[in-house]
Every structure is written in C-alpha cells, then in structure tokens.
Design a protein around this motif. Structure first.
Motif, PDB file in Angstrom:
ATOM      1  N   SER A 165       0.831  -1.204   0.000  1.00  0.00           N
ATOM      2  CA  SER A 165       0.000   0.000   0.000  1.00  0.00           C
ATOM      3  C   SER A 165       0.865   1.252   0.000  1.00  0.00           C
ATOM      4  O   SER A 165       0.545   2.240  -0.682  1.00  0.00           O
ATOM      5  CB  SER A 165      -0.929   0.011   1.219  1.00  0.00           C
ATOM      6  OG  SER A 165      -1.778  -1.112   1.209  1.00  0.00           O
ATOM      7  N   ILE A 166       1.970   1.221   0.733  1.00  0.00           N
ATOM      8  CA  ILE A 166       2.893   2.364   0.738  1.00  0.00           C
ATOM      9  C   ILE A 166       3.497   2.555  -0.652  1.00  0.00           C
ATOM     10  O   ILE A 166       3.600   3.688  -1.153  1.00  0.00           O
ATOM     11  CB  ILE A 166       4.000   2.148   1.797  1.00  0.00           C
ATOM     12  CG1 ILE A 166       3.408   2.207   3.202  1.00  0.00           C
ATOM     13  CG2 ILE A 166       5.109   3.189   1.637  1.00  0.00           C
ATOM     14  CD1 ILE A 166       4.369   1.780   4.285  1.00  0.00           C
ATOM     15  N   LYS A 167       3.874   1.464  -1.300  1.00  0.00           N
ATOM     16  CA  LYS A 167       4.441   1.565  -2.652  1.00  0.00           C
ATOM     17  C   LYS A 167       3.432   2.125  -3.641  1.00  0.00           C
ATOM     18  O   LYS A 167       3.765   2.983  -4.463  1.00  0.00           O
ATOM     19  CB  LYS A 167       4.954   0.194  -3.119  1.00  0.00           C
ATOM     20  CG  LYS A 167       6.218  -0.258  -2.437  1.00  0.00           C
ATOM     21  CD  LYS A 167       6.865  -1.397  -3.184  1.00  0.00           C
ATOM     22  CE  LYS A 167       6.264  -2.719  -2.845  1.00  0.00           C
ATOM     23  NZ  LYS A 167       7.039  -3.856  -3.406  1.00  0.00           N
ATOM     24  N   VAL A 168       2.200   1.653  -3.566  1.00  0.00           N
ATOM     25  CA  VAL A 168       1.165   2.139  -4.474  1.00  0.00           C
ATOM     26  C   VAL A 168       0.907   3.625  -4.231  1.00  0.00           C
ATOM     27  O   VAL A 168       0.789   4.415  -5.178  1.00  0.00           O
ATOM     28  CB  VAL A 168      -0.135   1.321  -4.297  1.00  0.00           C
ATOM     29  CG1 VAL A 168      -1.286   1.966  -5.048  1.00  0.00           C
ATOM     30  CG2 VAL A 168       0.073  -0.109  -4.765  1.00  0.00           C
ATOM     31  N   ALA A 169       0.833   4.024  -2.950  1.00  0.00           N
ATOM     32  CA  ALA A 169       0.618   5.441  -2.630  1.00  0.00           C
ATOM     33  C   ALA A 169       1.773   6.296  -3.139  1.00  0.00           C
ATOM     34  O   ALA A 169       1.555   7.398  -3.674  1.00  0.00           O
ATOM     35  CB  ALA A 169       0.456   5.617  -1.118  1.00  0.00           C
ATOM     36  N   ALA A 170       3.014   5.794  -3.008  1.00  0.00           N
ATOM     37  CA  ALA A 170       4.173   6.547  -3.497  1.00  0.00           C
ATOM     38  C   ALA A 170       4.119   6.728  -5.003  1.00  0.00           C
ATOM     39  O   ALA A 170       4.412   7.816  -5.528  1.00  0.00           O
ATOM     40  CB  ALA A 170       5.471   5.831  -3.091  1.00  0.00           C
ATOM     41  N   ILE A 171       3.725   5.692  -5.718  1.00  0.00           N
ATOM     42  CA  ILE A 171       3.639   5.789  -7.183  1.00  0.00           C
ATOM     43  C   ILE A 171       2.548   6.777  -7.590  1.00  0.00           C
ATOM     44  O   ILE A 171       2.735   7.569  -8.521  1.00  0.00           O
ATOM     45  CB  ILE A 171       3.388   4.401  -7.792  1.00  0.00           C
ATOM     46  CG1 ILE A 171       4.648   3.560  -7.666  1.00  0.00           C
ATOM     47  CG2 ILE A 171       2.969   4.503  -9.252  1.00  0.00           C
ATOM     48  CD1 ILE A 171       4.492   2.143  -8.100  1.00  0.00           C
ATOM     49  N   ILE A 172       1.419   6.761  -6.892  1.00  0.00           N
ATOM     50  CA  ILE A 172       0.350   7.723  -7.202  1.00  0.00           C
ATOM     51  C   ILE A 172       0.833   9.150  -6.980  1.00  0.00           C
ATOM     52  O   ILE A 172       0.589  10.048  -7.801  1.00  0.00           O
ATOM     53  CB  ILE A 172      -0.904   7.414  -6.360  1.00  0.00           C
ATOM     54  CG1 ILE A 172      -1.518   6.082  -6.808  1.00  0.00           C
ATOM     55  CG2 ILE A 172      -1.927   8.538  -6.473  1.00  0.00           C
ATOM     56  CD1 ILE A 172      -2.646   5.596  -5.920  1.00  0.00           C
ATOM     57  N   VAL A 173       1.562   9.370  -5.878  1.00  0.00           N
ATOM     58  CA  VAL A 173       2.110  10.706  -5.610  1.00  0.00           C
ATOM     59  C   VAL A 173       3.102  11.103  -6.698  1.00  0.00           C
ATOM     60  O   VAL A 173       3.085  12.243  -7.193  1.00  0.00           O
ATOM     61  CB  VAL A 173       2.776  10.748  -4.216  1.00  0.00           C
ATOM     62  CG1 VAL A 173       3.557  12.044  -4.024  1.00  0.00           C
ATOM     63  CG2 VAL A 173       1.729  10.610  -3.129  1.00  0.00           C
ATOM     64  N   PHE A 174       3.970  10.175  -7.113  1.00  0.00           N
ATOM     65  CA  PHE A 174       4.930  10.467  -8.181  1.00  0.00           C
ATOM     66  C   PHE A 174       4.214  10.836  -9.474  1.00  0.00           C
ATOM     67  O   PHE A 174       4.597  11.777 -10.164  1.00  0.00           O
ATOM     68  CB  PHE A 174       5.849   9.266  -8.425  1.00  0.00           C
ATOM     69  CG  PHE A 174       6.835   9.007  -7.335  1.00  0.00           C
ATOM     70  CD1 PHE A 174       7.186   9.996  -6.440  1.00  0.00           C
ATOM     71  CD2 PHE A 174       7.414   7.751  -7.191  1.00  0.00           C
ATOM     72  CE1 PHE A 174       8.090   9.763  -5.423  1.00  0.00           C
ATOM     73  CE2 PHE A 174       8.322   7.506  -6.178  1.00  0.00           C
ATOM     74  CZ  PHE A 174       8.661   8.523  -5.294  1.00  0.00           C
ATOM     75  N   ILE A 175       3.174  10.095  -9.818  1.00  0.00           N
ATOM     76  CA  ILE A 175       2.426  10.369 -11.050  1.00  0.00           C
ATOM     77  C   ILE A 175       1.786  11.751 -10.984  1.00  0.00           C
ATOM     78  O   ILE A 175       1.837  12.529 -11.953  1.00  0.00           O
ATOM     79  CB  ILE A 175       1.359   9.279 -11.285  1.00  0.00           C
ATOM     80  CG1 ILE A 175       2.034   7.955 -11.662  1.00  0.00           C
ATOM     81  CG2 ILE A 175       0.377   9.709 -12.381  1.00  0.00           C
ATOM     82  CD1 ILE A 175       1.089   6.778 -11.729  1.00  0.00           C
ATOM     83  N   LEU A 176       1.194  12.097  -9.845  1.00  0.00           N
ATOM     84  CA  LEU A 176       0.554  13.409  -9.704  1.00  0.00           C
ATOM     85  C   LEU A 176       1.582  14.537  -9.779  1.00  0.00           C
ATOM     86  O   LEU A 176       1.348  15.570 -10.430  1.00  0.00           O
ATOM     87  CB  LEU A 176      -0.217  13.474  -8.379  1.00  0.00           C
ATOM     88  CG  LEU A 176      -1.443  12.560  -8.273  1.00  0.00           C
ATOM     89  CD1 LEU A 176      -2.056  12.643  -6.880  1.00  0.00           C
ATOM     90  CD2 LEU A 176      -2.477  12.924  -9.335  1.00  0.00           C
ATOM     91  N   LEU A 177       2.736  14.358  -9.131  1.00  0.00           N
ATOM     92  CA  LEU A 177       3.779  15.389  -9.180  1.00  0.00           C
ATOM     93  C   LEU A 177       4.320  15.563 -10.593  1.00  0.00           C
ATOM     94  O   LEU A 177       4.514  16.697 -11.064  1.00  0.00           O
ATOM     95  CB  LEU A 177       4.924  15.033  -8.222  1.00  0.00           C
ATOM     96  CG  LEU A 177       4.621  15.128  -6.732  1.00  0.00           C
ATOM     97  CD1 LEU A 177       5.794  14.610  -5.917  1.00  0.00           C
ATOM     98  CD2 LEU A 177       4.285  16.562  -6.345  1.00  0.00           C
ATOM     99  N   CYS A 178       4.558  14.446 -11.289  1.00  0.00           N
ATOM    100  CA  CYS A 178       5.067  14.525 -12.662  1.00  0.00           C
ATOM    101  C   CYS A 178       4.029  15.135 -13.599  1.00  0.00           C
ATOM    102  O   CYS A 178       4.371  15.920 -14.497  1.00  0.00           O
ATOM    103  CB  CYS A 178       5.475  13.141 -13.159  1.00  0.00           C
ATOM    104  SG  CYS A 178       6.916  12.486 -12.330  1.00  0.00           S
ATOM    105  N   ALA A 179       2.749  14.791 -13.400  1.00  0.00           N
ATOM    106  CA  ALA A 179       1.694  15.367 -14.232  1.00  0.00           C
ATOM    107  C   ALA A 179       1.578  16.864 -13.995  1.00  0.00           C
ATOM    108  O   ALA A 179       1.404  17.645 -14.945  1.00  0.00           O
ATOM    109  CB  ALA A 179       0.362  14.676 -13.937  1.00  0.00           C
ATOM    110  N   ALA A 180       1.696  17.286 -12.726  1.00  0.00           N
ATOM    111  CA  ALA A 180       1.646  18.717 -12.419  1.00  0.00           C
ATOM    112  C   ALA A 180       2.785  19.454 -13.107  1.00  0.00           C
ATOM    113  O   ALA A 180       2.612  20.573 -13.623  1.00  0.00           O
ATOM    114  CB  ALA A 180       1.698  18.932 -10.905  1.00  0.00           C
TER     115      ALA A 180
END
Length: 201
Positions: A165-180
């Motif tokens: 769950s921590i890994k999935v949350a980290a990837i979601i955060v990375f995707i949002l930061l990169c998209a921003a």
C-alpha cells in the motif's frame, strides 16, 4: 488434453490442501507488491536515461508479452482443474522436464531478485542517510526480508499488504507530481512534453 496433462491434474487434485489463511486483500496486494519492486524506481530511471523516450515502447512491448503469458496461464487454470502452480502448467503442457526447469528457474530468479532488491533499497536509503554504509543497510534489509518470510502466511500477508500500500501510494504521488510538472502547473516554463522530441529527446 494430453496424457501428461491428465496425470498432472489427477496427481494434484488427489493431494491434501494446506489451510488458506490469506484474505483476498492480502493476495491482491501481494500480487501488486510483487510487480512493483525497487527496479521500477531505480532500473527504470537508468533505462530512460540511456534510451530516452524509446524506453516507453520497450516497456509497452514487454508488458504486452507478459499480458499474453498471463492470458495463457489463466486459460490453462480453467482447463486443468486442480492445477494451481505454473510449473505444473508447464509440466502439463510441455512435459516433466520443462515443469522441473521452470520451478527451479523461479527459485533462482527470487534468489537473485532478493539480493538486487536489497542493493537497490540500500542505495535509495543511503541517499537519505549518507552516514550509514550501504553494506549495513543492505544486510539489514536482507535480515528483515528473511524474517518476514519466516513468519506465518497470515503475518506475511499483513506485512505485504501494508508495505505494498505504501508503494502504491508513493507511485500515485509520483504520477501526480510529474503530471503537475508536465502540464505546467509547477514548472516555470509551461508544459514540458516538448522535451520528448527536443534537445535530443
């Protein structure tokens, strides 16, 4: 089905079953966590740095091949009642030697991957805590991985659930930061998709 497939299915279906202590959420996150390894964070950056945008196509081709393999395994799982492991699928479809080899190659794969994951994890953590030697971090990570795998299946499932769950949350955060950044919300020069083709890719 071939005679080998019949014999494999009958041998397995006639055996005793282990108790099932993992819940569906455990199994789901074990599968997701197995896919998301340190190689996603460390290996992909090296590949993208070396190949540029071509890495996207390479990952897409590899993903499509894996999708085909998983489709084949799912069809065999439905066709061969009682067969539950992929070495048995290989044994039923190709013979005893391929089944034997695929089982031991899977063991060899995890022997190598656990060490690689510990090295990659040690490199990442060493970047956060440069005062701790990478060797000590790697040994500590190997000890933790070994201890977790020696616990009960239920305890392992809980551990894997929360850490996946921590890994999935980290990837979601990375995707949002990169998209921003890519859409110009946080980058100073506006949208940056043009970098895929300019400046050498």
């Amino acid at each position: 089905m071939t005679d080998i497939a019949h014999s494999v299915a009958s041998d397995i279906s006639g055996g005793a079953e282990l108790s099932r202590s993992l819940k569906s959420r455990h199994v789901s996150m074990i599968a997701i966590g197995g896919i998301i390894g340190a190689g996603l964070f460390v290996g992909s950056s090296t590949t993208i740095h070396a190949a540029g945008p071509a890495a996207v196509f390479s990952f897409a081709i590899a993903g499509f091949i894996i999708l085909l393999v998983m489709r084949m395994l799912s069809e065999m799982a439905i066709a061969l009642e009682g067969v539950q492991t992929f070495p048995d699928f290989a044994r039923a479809g190709l013979g005893h030697l391929p089944g034997f080899l695929s089982g031991w190659l899977y063991w060899y794969f995890w022997v190598v991957v656990v060490a690689i994951e510990a090295i990659a994890g040690a490199q990442i953590i060493h970047g956060w805590f440069p005062g701790i030697p990478e060797l000590a971090i790697g040994i500590a990570l190997m000890a933790v991985l070994t201890a977790v795998n020696l616990m009960s299946a239920r305890a392992y499932g809980e551990f894997e659930f929360w850490f996946s769950s921590i890994k999935v949350a980290a990837i979601i955060v990375f995707i949002l930061l990169c998209a921003a950044w890519a859409f110009g919300f946080t980058s100073g020069s506006g949208a940056t998709f043009i970098n895929l083709t300019q400046h050498g890719g």
